[in-house]
Motif scaffolding. Structure first.
Motif, PDB file in Angstrom:
ATOM      1  N   ARG A 198       0.825  -1.202   0.000  1.00  0.00           N
ATOM      2  CA  ARG A 198       0.000   0.000   0.000  1.00  0.00           C
ATOM      3  C   ARG A 198       0.860   1.252   0.000  1.00  0.00           C
ATOM      4  O   ARG A 198       0.585   2.224  -0.700  1.00  0.00           O
ATOM      5  CB  ARG A 198      -0.926   0.003   1.224  1.00  0.00           C
ATOM      6  N   ARG A 199       1.925   1.244   0.801  1.00  0.00           N
ATOM      7  CA  ARG A 199       2.765   2.435   0.893  1.00  0.00           C
ATOM      8  C   ARG A 199       3.513   2.713  -0.401  1.00  0.00           C
ATOM      9  O   ARG A 199       3.679   3.861  -0.799  1.00  0.00           O
ATOM     10  CB  ARG A 199       3.769   2.288   2.049  1.00  0.00           C
ATOM     11  N   LEU A 200       3.953   1.649  -1.068  1.00  0.00           N
ATOM     12  CA  LEU A 200       4.794   1.837  -2.239  1.00  0.00           C
ATOM     13  C   LEU A 200       4.016   1.880  -3.555  1.00  0.00           C
ATOM     14  O   LEU A 200       4.576   2.265  -4.583  1.00  0.00           O
ATOM     15  CB  LEU A 200       5.850   0.739  -2.297  1.00  0.00           C
ATOM     16  N   VAL A 289       3.501   8.190   0.096  1.00  0.00           N
ATOM     17  CA  VAL A 289       4.430   8.215   1.235  1.00  0.00           C
ATOM     18  C   VAL A 289       5.327   9.443   1.192  1.00  0.00           C
ATOM     19  O   VAL A 289       5.804   9.902   2.226  1.00  0.00           O
ATOM     20  CB  VAL A 289       5.302   6.938   1.289  1.00  0.00           C
ATOM     21  N   GLU A 290       5.559   9.980  -0.002  1.00  0.00           N
ATOM     22  CA  GLU A 290       6.347  11.204  -0.099  1.00  0.00           C
ATOM     23  C   GLU A 290       5.576  12.379   0.497  1.00  0.00           C
ATOM     24  O   GLU A 290       6.167  13.260   1.129  1.00  0.00           O
ATOM     25  CB  GLU A 290       6.709  11.489  -1.552  1.00  0.00           C
ATOM     26  N   ALA A 291       4.264  12.389   0.287  1.00  0.00           N
ATOM     27  CA  ALA A 291       3.433  13.430   0.900  1.00  0.00           C
ATOM     28  C   ALA A 291       3.475  13.319   2.414  1.00  0.00           C
ATOM     29  O   ALA A 291       3.576  14.333   3.122  1.00  0.00           O
ATOM     30  CB  ALA A 291       1.993  13.313   0.399  1.00  0.00           C
ATOM     31  N   VAL A 292       3.419  12.096   2.913  1.00  0.00           N
ATOM     32  CA  VAL A 292       3.503  11.886   4.363  1.00  0.00           C
ATOM     33  C   VAL A 292       4.830  12.416   4.903  1.00  0.00           C
ATOM     34  O   VAL A 292       4.865  13.124   5.923  1.00  0.00           O
ATOM     35  CB  VAL A 292       3.370  10.383   4.705  1.00  0.00           C
ATOM     36  N   GLU A 293       5.916  12.103   4.206  1.00  0.00           N
ATOM     37  CA  GLU A 293       7.239  12.539   4.665  1.00  0.00           C
ATOM     38  C   GLU A 293       7.328  14.060   4.699  1.00  0.00           C
ATOM     39  O   GLU A 293       7.828  14.645   5.660  1.00  0.00           O
ATOM     40  CB  GLU A 293       8.312  11.953   3.739  1.00  0.00           C
ATOM     41  N   LEU A 294       6.810  14.734   3.669  1.00  0.00           N
ATOM     42  CA  LEU A 294       6.840  16.198   3.626  1.00  0.00           C
ATOM     43  C   LEU A 294       5.989  16.806   4.735  1.00  0.00           C
ATOM     44  O   LEU A 294       6.392  17.771   5.394  1.00  0.00           O
ATOM     45  CB  LEU A 294       6.336  16.688   2.268  1.00  0.00           C
ATOM     46  N   LEU A 316      -5.147  17.128  -0.070  1.00  0.00           N
ATOM     47  CA  LEU A 316      -5.181  15.986   0.841  1.00  0.00           C
ATOM     48  C   LEU A 316      -4.740  16.411   2.219  1.00  0.00           C
ATOM     49  O   LEU A 316      -4.052  17.422   2.401  1.00  0.00           O
ATOM     50  CB  LEU A 316      -4.306  14.838   0.336  1.00  0.00           C
ATOM     51  N   ASN A 317      -5.163  15.623   3.208  1.00  0.00           N
ATOM     52  CA  ASN A 317      -4.709  15.843   4.582  1.00  0.00           C
ATOM     53  C   ASN A 317      -4.391  14.500   5.224  1.00  0.00           C
ATOM     54  O   ASN A 317      -4.541  13.447   4.612  1.00  0.00           O
ATOM     55  CB  ASN A 317      -5.727  16.645   5.401  1.00  0.00           C
ATOM     56  N   MET A 318      -3.915  14.563   6.448  1.00  0.00           N
ATOM     57  CA  MET A 318      -3.486  13.354   7.131  1.00  0.00           C
ATOM     58  C   MET A 318      -4.614  12.336   7.263  1.00  0.00           C
ATOM     59  O   MET A 318      -4.391  11.129   7.200  1.00  0.00           O
ATOM     60  CB  MET A 318      -2.925  13.692   8.514  1.00  0.00           C
ATOM     61  N   HIS A 319      -5.848  12.798   7.423  1.00  0.00           N
ATOM     62  CA  HIS A 319      -6.972  11.871   7.570  1.00  0.00           C
ATOM     63  C   HIS A 319      -7.157  11.039   6.298  1.00  0.00           C
ATOM     64  O   HIS A 319      -7.482   9.850   6.368  1.00  0.00           O
ATOM     65  CB  HIS A 319      -8.253  12.643   7.895  1.00  0.00           C
ATOM     66  N   ASP A 320      -6.948  11.668   5.135  1.00  0.00           N
ATOM     67  CA  ASP A 320      -7.049  10.929   3.875  1.00  0.00           C
ATOM     68  C   ASP A 320      -6.003   9.824   3.821  1.00  0.00           C
ATOM     69  O   ASP A 320      -6.276   8.706   3.370  1.00  0.00           O
ATOM     70  CB  ASP A 320      -6.846  11.882   2.692  1.00  0.00           C
ATOM     71  N   LYS A 324      -6.607   5.602   3.822  1.00  0.00           N
ATOM     72  CA  LYS A 324      -6.087   4.730   2.779  1.00  0.00           C
ATOM     73  C   LYS A 324      -4.995   3.801   3.307  1.00  0.00           C
ATOM     74  O   LYS A 324      -4.392   3.035   2.557  1.00  0.00           O
ATOM     75  CB  LYS A 324      -5.512   5.568   1.637  1.00  0.00           C
ATOM     76  N   LYS A 325      -4.723   3.874   4.609  1.00  0.00           N
ATOM     77  CA  LYS A 325      -3.744   3.029   5.292  1.00  0.00           C
ATOM     78  C   LYS A 325      -2.335   3.212   4.734  1.00  0.00           C
ATOM     79  O   LYS A 325      -1.537   2.288   4.709  1.00  0.00           O
ATOM     80  CB  LYS A 325      -4.151   1.546   5.222  1.00  0.00           C
ATOM     81  N   VAL A 326      -2.062   4.437   4.260  1.00  0.00           N
ATOM     82  CA  VAL A 326      -0.705   4.753   3.824  1.00  0.00           C
ATOM     83  C   VAL A 326       0.190   4.949   5.029  1.00  0.00           C
ATOM     84  O   VAL A 326       1.392   4.667   5.011  1.00  0.00           O
ATOM     85  CB  VAL A 326      -0.706   6.021   2.941  1.00  0.00           C
TER      86      VAL A 326
END
Length: 327
Positions: A198-200, A289-294, A316-320, A324-326
């Motif tokens: 899912r992450r990749l 995952v790049e969005a999460v890292e930023l 997008l936000n963290m809830h999204d 999606k279980k990213v």
């Protein structure tokens, strides 16, 4: 009769088992030789598939090795040796590599089919605990998984020997994986249902909100207009855009709190006077995952998605990302 547990003895036995099995695995390092390199080469050169076989406890280990190879870039499957004698041997071709696992090296069901494997022309790798066994002698390459003793107090139940064979199989799979240049993206493609997959394999465009779901106001808007978007779209922010939808800034619930602290009646303030200029943005074709890292690095909870011209196409936000279980 119900047996009573002697706690001290149970703990002592457990520690002995772990020590014996750890020593058994550690001793394999000194038993590795050029045969291991040969086994890796056979698998890398294989034009067909890797067929792994074994019976009893060795069969369980063989199944695991086949599964590990298959999930790390090497087409592989398990064949039960008894079933192989009754038709399943038809699954094996001359282009395959056959891995036979037996601690004794004398399992009758395996020995019975090996001449046929050899006649086919498939390469034979044997993993046994006895270099002088029949299986070891028939093999093109033999890997020694021998142990000095089992962890069983009776020295009978396969324990240390199966652990050693399991570890040796893992070493073989990892060496092949590394030689293939098998990477995280490859792993994700063979594990799409897992967390890593899912992450990749999830991109920003898979997660972002689009169309009417995107909170945005024009540069001529007031804080009152922005507040309506914050409330209606429930993303904790709104984008500020020009007439062509190019992103000029962002107004978040954090910005709102700061306005409340220093301004009395803020509702008719021009949004351009209180927005955050040049906000963090990301492209839709980047990995989620790049969005999460930023977002984590810059301690923000929302992000705008833009195209090459800087025009707003998503949000997008963290809830999204959580949904999606990213993360």
């Amino acid at each position: 009769m119900i047996a009573k547990i002697n706690g001290d003895r149970a703990l002592a036995l457990a520690r002995d088992v772990l020590d014996i099995e750890a020593d058994a695995v550690r001793s394999l390092r000194d038993q590795l030789d050029e045969g291991f390199v040969g086994a890796v080469d056979f698998i890398l050169s294989c034009r067909g598939r890797v067929v792994v076989s074994g019976i009893g406890k060795s069969g369980h280990i063989a199944r695991k090795l086949a599964a590990t190879l298959a999930s790390t870039g090497t087409p592989a499957f398990f064949v039960h040796p008894a079933e192989a004698s009754h038709g399943d041997l038809g699954m094996v071709t001359a282009d395959d590599v056959f891995i036979a696992m037996s601690n004794s090296g004398e399992s009758e069901e395996l020995i019975a089919i090996l001449p046929l494997i050899k006649r086919l022309g498939a390469k034979l790798i044997a993993i046994t605990g006895r270099p002088g066994s029949s299986l070891a002698k028939l093999a093109d390459v033999h890997l020694n998984s021998g142990v000095s003793k089992e962890a069983c107090p009776l020295n009978l139940a396969p324990t240390a020997s199966t652990t050693a064979a399991l570890a040796l199989g893992d070493a073989l799979a990892v060496a092949v994986l590394d030689a293939r240049g098998f990477g995280a993206d490859d792993f994700a493609r063979s594990h799409p249902g897992g967390a890593l997959g899912r992450r990749l394999l999830t991109y920003v465009h898979d997660v972002m909100r689009t169309g009417d779901q995107i909170p945005k106001v024009p540069q001529s808007a007031t804080v009152r207009d922005a507040l309506f978007q914050l409330t209606a779209k429930r993303m904790g922010m709104t984008a500020i855009v020009d007439d062509t939808d190019r992103v000029l800034g962002i107004f978040t619930d954090g910005d709102l709190r700061r306005v409340l602290e220093r301004v009395g009646d803020f509702r008719d303030l021009p949004i351009g006077s209180v927005m955050t200029h040049s906000p963090r943005t990301i492209a839709a074709d980047r990995l989620a995952v790049e969005a999460v890292e930023l977002m984590e690095r810059h301690r923000i909870n929302q992000m705008l998605v833009v195209d090459e011209a800087g025009k707003l196409i998503g949000a997008l936000n963290m809830h999204d990302l959580f949904s999606k279980k990213v993360i």
